[in-house]
Scaffold this motif. Structure first.
Motif, short mmCIF file in Angstrom:
data_model
loop_
_atom_site.label_atom_id
_atom_site.label_comp_id
_atom_site.label_asym_id
_atom_site.label_seq_id
_atom_site.Cartn_x
_atom_site.Cartn_y
_atom_site.Cartn_z
N ALA A 62 4.42 -1.29 11.35
CA ALA A 62 3.50 -0.15 11.52
C ALA A 62 3.62 0.48 12.90
O ALA A 62 3.49 1.70 13.04
N GLU A 63 3.85 -0.32 13.92
CA GLU A 63 3.96 0.23 15.28
C GLU A 63 5.17 1.16 15.40
O GLU A 63 5.09 2.19 16.08
N ASN A 103 -0.40 6.45 7.38
CA ASN A 103 -0.95 5.14 7.04
C ASN A 103 -0.71 4.13 8.15
O ASN A 103 -1.57 3.29 8.43
N ALA A 104 0.45 4.22 8.78
CA ALA A 104 0.74 3.33 9.91
C ALA A 104 -0.25 3.60 11.04
O ALA A 104 -0.78 2.66 11.66
N LEU A 114 0.84 -1.20 0.00
CA LEU A 114 0.00 0.00 0.00
C LEU A 114 0.88 1.25 0.00
O LEU A 114 0.65 2.19 -0.77
N ASN A 115 1.91 1.24 0.83
CA ASN A 115 2.80 2.39 0.91
C ASN A 115 3.70 2.52 -0.32
O ASN A 115 3.94 3.64 -0.79
N LEU A 116 4.17 1.41 -0.85
CA LEU A 116 5.00 1.48 -2.04
C LEU A 116 4.21 1.95 -3.25
O LEU A 116 4.72 2.72 -4.07
#
Length: 188
Positions: free
Chosen positions: A68-69, A101-102, A38-40
Motif C-alpha cells: 500500500a505504501e 484504496n492504498a 479488496l482491490n481484486l
C-alpha cells in the motif's frame, strides 16, 4: 474420487478449483491479503472472478505485491504503465481506485486500526455461516460495510463487491450444503 464442490467451482481450471478448495470462505487476517482481495474484488466488477484469478499473479507483480505504501504514491507514469499491462484489467477507474484504496488504507493504519480489526469487528471475529441453499449477493451487513468503507475513502466497494469480498476472506461461509468445504463437512 473427486470431492463434491460448490457448482461455481466445478471448472477445468485448476487455479479456480484450488481457490475454492483452499481460500474461499477461509477466515483471513493477513493485512496484505485483505488489501489485495479488496482491490481484486473491485477489479472483478463486471467480469468473472475466474478472469481476475487468472490475472492474480500479474496483478501482484504490477501492483508491487500489494504494498500500500508504494501504491499510494503511484504517479502518472506508473498509471500509464499499468494501463498498458495486458495482464491486468486495464480500466482507468479501477487502477485509480487501487491507488485511492492504498491511500485510504494508510489513513486507516495511521489512525491505529487495520482492515483486519475493522472488518472482523462487524462479525465479532466469528464468520457468518449460511446454509448455502440460496445465492446471496448482498445483505444488510454488506450494505453497512460498503457505506462505512466509502466514508473512509475506499472506492469500488459497493454492497455486491463487499459481499463477495466477505465470502473471499472468510467473513461469510457460503459453501453449498453438499460441498466438501461446507462448514459442517470435514475440512481437507
Amino acid at each position: 474420487m473427486t470431492p463434491t464442490r460448490c457448482n461455481w467451482a466445478n471448472s477445468a481450471n485448476p487455479r479456480y478449483v484450488d481457490y475454492h478448495d483452499h481460500e474461499w470462505g477461509v477466515p483471513c487476517h493477513d493485512e496484505r491479503k485483505l488489501f489485495e482481495m479488496l482491490n481484486l474484488e473491485g477489479a472483478q466488477a463486471g467480469l468473472s472472478w475466474e478472469t481476475i484469478l487468472n490475472k492474480r499473479d500479474t496483478y501482484r507483480a504490477a501492483f508491487d505485491d500489494w504494498d500500500a505504501e508504494k501504491i499510494a504514491v503511484y504517479d502518472a507514469d506508473k498509471v500509464a504503465a499499468l494501463l498498458a499491462d495486458a495482464g491486468i484489467v486495464r480500466n482507468r477507474l479501477k487502477v485509480a481506485a487501487a491507488i485511492t484504496n492504498a491511500q485510504a488504507y494508510l489513513r486507516l493504519r495511521a489512525q491505529g486500526s487495520s482492515l483486519d480489526q475493522l472488518l472482523w469487528a462487524y462479525v465479532d471475529g466469528t464468520p457468518i455461516v449460511n446454509p448455502g441453499a440460496e445465492r446471496i449477493v448482498t445483505t444488510a451487513l454488506s450494505d453497512r460495510i460498503s457505506k462505512d468503507l466509502a466514508k473512509l475513502g475506499f472506492k469500488f466497494v459497493g454492497s455486491t463487491i463487499i459481499y463477495a469480498y466477505m465470502q473471499a476472506i472468510g467473513m461469510v461461509d457460503d459453501h453449498a450444503p453438499d460441498c466438501f468445504r461446507h462448514h459442517s463437512a470435514p475440512r481437507a
